[in-house]
Structure formats: structure tokens, C-alpha cells
Design a protein around this motif. Structure first.
Motif, PDB file in Angstrom:
ATOM      1  N   ILE A 134       0.823  -1.159   0.013  1.00 25.54           N
ATOM      2  CA  ILE A 134      -0.018  -0.051  -0.029  1.00 25.54           C
ATOM      3  C   ILE A 134       0.996   1.249  -0.047  1.00 25.54           C
ATOM      4  O   ILE A 134       0.721   2.034  -0.675  1.00 25.54           O
ATOM      5  CB  ILE A 134      -0.854   0.043   1.202  1.00 25.54           C
ATOM      6  CG1 ILE A 134      -2.160  -1.065   1.170  1.00 25.54           C
ATOM      7  CG2 ILE A 134      -1.527   1.040   1.422  1.00 25.54           C
ATOM      8  CD1 ILE A 134      -2.851  -1.099  -0.196  1.00 25.54           C
ATOM      9  N   SER A 135       1.961   1.163   0.634  1.00 23.89           N
ATOM     10  CA  SER A 135       2.767   2.445   0.835  1.00 23.89           C
ATOM     11  C   SER A 135       3.568   2.670  -0.281  1.00 23.89           C
ATOM     12  O   SER A 135       3.764   3.918  -0.653  1.00 23.89           O
ATOM     13  CB  SER A 135       3.607   2.429   2.206  1.00 23.89           C
ATOM     14  OG  SER A 135       4.661   1.414   1.662  1.00 23.89           O
ATOM     15  N   GLN A 136       3.918   1.651  -1.140  1.00 20.46           N
ATOM     16  CA  GLN A 136       4.720   1.918  -2.559  1.00 20.46           C
ATOM     17  C   GLN A 136       3.437   2.065  -3.401  1.00 20.46           C
ATOM     18  O   GLN A 136       3.835   2.935  -4.651  1.00 20.46           O
ATOM     19  CB  GLN A 136       5.182   0.593  -2.949  1.00 20.46           C
ATOM     20  CG  GLN A 136       6.470   0.058  -1.758  1.00 20.46           C
ATOM     21  CD  GLN A 136       7.191  -1.067  -2.088  1.00 20.46           C
ATOM     22  OE1 GLN A 136       6.437  -1.862  -2.691  1.00 20.46           O
ATOM     23  NE2 GLN A 136       8.228  -1.486  -1.326  1.00 20.46           N
ATOM     24  N   SER A 137       2.275   1.689  -3.495  1.00 21.95           N
ATOM     25  CA  SER A 137       1.326   1.802  -4.583  1.00 21.95           C
ATOM     26  C   SER A 137       0.836   3.414  -4.559  1.00 21.95           C
ATOM     27  O   SER A 137       0.244   3.904  -5.509  1.00 21.95           O
ATOM     28  CB  SER A 137       0.001   0.945  -4.464  1.00 21.95           C
ATOM     29  OG  SER A 137       0.735  -0.479  -4.647  1.00 21.95           O
ATOM     30  N   PHE A 138       0.987   4.092  -3.291  1.00 20.74           N
ATOM     31  CA  PHE A 138       0.160   5.264  -3.044  1.00 20.74           C
ATOM     32  C   PHE A 138       1.457   6.160  -2.304  1.00 20.74           C
ATOM     33  O   PHE A 138       1.182   6.654  -1.136  1.00 20.74           O
ATOM     34  CB  PHE A 138      -1.041   5.253  -2.191  1.00 20.74           C
ATOM     35  CG  PHE A 138      -2.210   4.306  -2.655  1.00 20.74           C
ATOM     36  CD1 PHE A 138      -3.242   4.530  -3.649  1.00 20.74           C
ATOM     37  CD2 PHE A 138      -2.194   2.935  -2.251  1.00 20.74           C
ATOM     38  CE1 PHE A 138      -3.841   3.863  -4.240  1.00 20.74           C
ATOM     39  CE2 PHE A 138      -3.206   2.139  -2.601  1.00 20.74           C
ATOM     40  CZ  PHE A 138      -3.951   2.531  -3.699  1.00 20.74           C
ATOM     41  N   LYS A 171       7.067   2.803   4.538  1.00 18.14           N
ATOM     42  CA  LYS A 171       7.231   4.110   4.610  1.00 18.14           C
ATOM     43  C   LYS A 171       6.247   5.142   4.058  1.00 18.14           C
ATOM     44  O   LYS A 171       5.930   4.864   2.730  1.00 18.14           O
ATOM     45  CB  LYS A 171       8.524   4.368   3.716  1.00 18.14           C
ATOM     46  CG  LYS A 171       9.757   3.594   4.354  1.00 18.14           C
ATOM     47  CD  LYS A 171      10.983   3.773   3.485  1.00 18.14           C
ATOM     48  CE  LYS A 171      11.989   2.929   4.438  1.00 18.14           C
ATOM     49  NZ  LYS A 171      13.304   2.934   3.589  1.00 18.14           N
ATOM     50  N   TYR A 172       5.481   6.039   4.943  1.00 22.04           N
ATOM     51  CA  TYR A 172       4.773   6.719   4.412  1.00 22.04           C
ATOM     52  C   TYR A 172       5.165   8.409   4.486  1.00 22.04           C
ATOM     53  O   TYR A 172       5.231   9.206   5.632  1.00 22.04           O
ATOM     54  CB  TYR A 172       3.431   6.842   5.441  1.00 22.04           C
ATOM     55  CG  TYR A 172       2.905   5.405   5.258  1.00 22.04           C
ATOM     56  CD1 TYR A 172       1.869   4.815   4.370  1.00 22.04           C
ATOM     57  CD2 TYR A 172       3.307   4.474   6.383  1.00 22.04           C
ATOM     58  CE1 TYR A 172       1.260   3.751   4.556  1.00 22.04           C
ATOM     59  CE2 TYR A 172       2.743   3.167   6.415  1.00 22.04           C
ATOM     60  CZ  TYR A 172       1.884   3.035   5.520  1.00 22.04           C
ATOM     61  OH  TYR A 172       1.362   1.412   5.664  1.00 22.04           O
ATOM     62  N   TYR A 173       5.656   8.940   3.380  1.00 23.67           N
ATOM     63  CA  TYR A 173       6.330  10.102   3.309  1.00 23.67           C
ATOM     64  C   TYR A 173       5.459  11.286   3.227  1.00 23.67           C
ATOM     65  O   TYR A 173       6.226  12.464   3.694  1.00 23.67           O
ATOM     66  CB  TYR A 173       7.112  10.154   2.243  1.00 23.67           C
ATOM     67  CG  TYR A 173       8.466   9.143   2.105  1.00 23.67           C
ATOM     68  CD1 TYR A 173       9.560   9.407   3.065  1.00 23.67           C
ATOM     69  CD2 TYR A 173       8.256   8.044   1.222  1.00 23.67           C
ATOM     70  CE1 TYR A 173      10.461   8.589   3.012  1.00 23.67           C
ATOM     71  CE2 TYR A 173       9.462   7.121   1.317  1.00 23.67           C
ATOM     72  CZ  TYR A 173      10.591   7.569   2.389  1.00 23.67           C
ATOM     73  OH  TYR A 173      11.619   6.485   2.172  1.00 23.67           O
ATOM     74  N   HIS A 174       4.242  11.041   2.889  1.00 27.19           N
ATOM     75  CA  HIS A 174       3.136  12.373   2.843  1.00 27.19           C
ATOM     76  C   HIS A 174       2.151  11.846   3.721  1.00 27.19           C
ATOM     77  O   HIS A 174       1.020  13.089   3.667  1.00 27.19           O
ATOM     78  CB  HIS A 174       2.842  12.583   1.420  1.00 27.19           C
ATOM     79  CG  HIS A 174       4.093  12.672   0.357  1.00 27.19           C
ATOM     80  ND1 HIS A 174       4.388  14.085   0.133  1.00 27.19           N
ATOM     81  CD2 HIS A 174       4.488  12.185  -0.149  1.00 27.19           C
ATOM     82  CE1 HIS A 174       5.485  14.232  -0.521  1.00 27.19           C
ATOM     83  NE2 HIS A 174       5.750  12.939  -1.001  1.00 27.19           N
TER      84      HIS A 174
END
Length: 257
Positions: A134-138, A171-174
Motif C-alpha cells: 500500500i505504501s509503495q502503490s500510493f 514508509k509513508y512520506y506524505h
């Protein structure tokens, strides 16, 4: 709208008997718009499944799109026995919408750079690998809501694998808005543990107090402390019997509601 050349359609709808599929789109939209040359869409249809025998599969739905031109069409189907409901996602890819709601374990992956708001729901457990996907797709996701009351299956195997550094960190950067109040404790740990999740600063957190209390060991646990310092607002839901001093020490930069 017979002269319409470009159409973007985002639709969530409850249906009586059949999911919305390619046949519906051809009959009710495309055959009436001969000038249409760009059609992007995301349709999520939901229906009750009581006493249903011939429930359509992903392959059944996908077959209705075989003569669609240009766009790649993605579809998947979920059946929720606790709710007695089924849902079907159909959408054009590349995906141009801002919202993607009710994602399940059947989510096919891909890259969705325009999506900012995501909701996850399933009656099957979400494992750590799912959150990495999920973190990589969005990659530009700003708001995330998780709804899942079912415990993970692979907690012990995750620990041993993490000790061997064979699993990545999600990893959720935003991400700035995280709602994890309707979840099993495993998912609170998933997001608050810095060995599993990287969060940036200035997070708005919605969470059940009792779950927070259990996961953080009454605000004493070390491996959830780093992510908790990244919270700048926290909304605690449910009965509360906390010490405001210890809670404020554990969330030093947060306004607590």
C-alpha cells in the motif's frame, strides 16, 4: 451528452442484483456517446449476497471488458460473509482519481500517484507485506483509514524475519492524517512501531484509547515511542482513565483531544 469527448467518472453505488461491469458501461454510457475519446473511471458497486448461488468472479467481470479500447481495465471482487455483502471494483488504469476506498487484500497493486485519500477494509487479516504494498502503490497518500478487527496471522514469523532484516519498513512520506480506531491492536502496533512503519512529522491521529494503552504498555514501550513523537494532534476515542501527564510525555508535540 452525445457530443461529449472526455469523461471522468467516480462512482460508489449499491446495486440489487449484479455488479456494474463492462456490459453496463457499454449499454448505458459508451453506446450513447459516439464522440467520447477519453473515458477514465472508478466504480465500486456493492450488493447483498443472501441466498446467492452464482456469484460472479473477478474473471467473469474482467471478461466483460475484452473489447474496451486503449485503456487497461482492472477489476476485482470481494465477498464479506460477516456483512453478507459483496463488492466489485472496476477502473481504468492509469488511475486518475484522488480517492481509493475500501481496498482489500485482493488489491492488485500498481502505481497510483494521483491518489491522496485511501481506505482499507477487510474481514481477512492485513499482514505487514500488505502495508508495504500500500505504501509503495500510493506514494503521495495524505489520508489513510484502516478498518479491520481481525488479528494478523504471522506475528511471530514477522518478528523472526525482522530480526533477520528480510522485511522492509512501510514508509509513508506524505501521510498527515491516520485513522486506526476501528482495528485490532495488531494494526495499532503496525503503525506505531518504528520497526515496521516510518512516519513523517505532523500526523493527525484518530485512535481508540484502550487500544493505545495496550499497545504502548501504558505509554512506556520504547519501540512505539519514536512514531508517537511524530504526532501533533491526537483524538482519543472510547473510555479513558489515563494520566494526562504520562500521556503528554509520550506524545510531547501533540495536542490531545
Amino acid at each position: 451528452m452525445t457530443n461529449l469527448e472526455k469523461l471522468g467518472l467516480y462512482l460508489s453505488i449499491f446495486v440489487d442484483e449484479r455488479f456494474i461491469d463492462g456490459n453496463n458501461l457499454k449499454k448505458n454510457i459508451l453506446y450513447h456517446m459516439s464522440q467520447l475519446n477519453q473515458f477514465s473511471f472508478h466504480i465500486r458497486s456493492t450488493m447483498f449476497i443472501n441466498n446467492e448461488i452464482n456469484l460472479p468472479s473477478k474473471q467473469d467481470i474482467q471478461q466483460t471488458f475484452i473489447d474496451f479500447k486503449d485503456n487497461q481495465i482492472i477489476s476485482y471482487v470481494d465477498y464479506f460473509l460477516e456483512l453478507n455483502q459483496g463488492q466489485c471494483h472496476i477502473y481504468s488504469y492509469p488511475f486518475l482519481m484522488k480517492y481509493y476506498e475500501d481496498i482489500t487484500n485482493n488489491f492488485p497493486g500498481g502505481l497510483y500517484p494521483y491518489v491522496r485519500v485511501v481506505t482499507l477494509y477487510d474481514e481477512q487479516p492485513f499482514e505487514h507485506e500488505f502495508f508495504i504494498r500500500i505504501s509503495q502503490s500510493f506514494p503521495f497518500m495524505e489520508k489513510l483509514t484502516v478498518i479491520n478487527r481481525h488479528a494478523k496471522n504471522h506475528k511471530q514469523s514477522y518478528k523472526s524475519m525482522n530480526d533477520n532484516q528480510n522485511l522492509s519498513i512501510a514508509k509513508y512520506y506524505h501521510l498527515t492524517d491516520l485513522a486506526i480506531r476501528q482495528v485490532h491492536d495488531d494494526y495499532v502496533e503496525e503503525f506505531l512501531s518504528d520497526t515496521k512503519t516510518f512516519l513523517c512529522n505532523n500526523i493527525l491521529l484518530f485512535i481508540d484509547y484502550k487500544s493505545l494503552q495496550r499497545v504502548t504498555h501504558d505509554c512506556t514501550r520504547d519501540d512505539t515511542r519514536i512514531n508517537c513523537t511524530k504526532i501533533n494532534e491526537i483524538f482519543l476515542l472510547g473510555p479513558k482513565n489515563y494520566s494526562i501527564t504520562s500521556l503528554q510525555d509520550y506524545f510531547p508535540f501533540a495536542k490531545i483531544y
